[in-house]
Scaffold this motif. Structure first.
Motif: not given
Length: 59
Positions: A25-26, A29, A31
């Protein structure tokens, strides 16, 4: 995650999933993909097929 689960460390396997999810995610962006998500659910449900036997496909 699978190795941790099979060695009696499902809590550590779930921690690894959360770290991977957060990093994805970091960094991008996104999943986790369906294979990793499926394995996560199976660890949460304590799927007996994860505990021993031949390698279990995750996708």
């Amino acid at each position: 995650m699978l190795a941790l689960c099979r060695t009696g460390r499902p809590a550590d396997a779930l921690t690894v999933y959360e770290e991977a999810r957060r990093r994805l995610a970091d960094a991008m962006g996104v999943d986790p993909g369906p294979g990793l998500r499926s394995l996560h659910v199976r660890v949460l449900r304590q799927d007996p097929a994860l505990l021993s036997g031949p390698p279990v496909p995750v996708a």
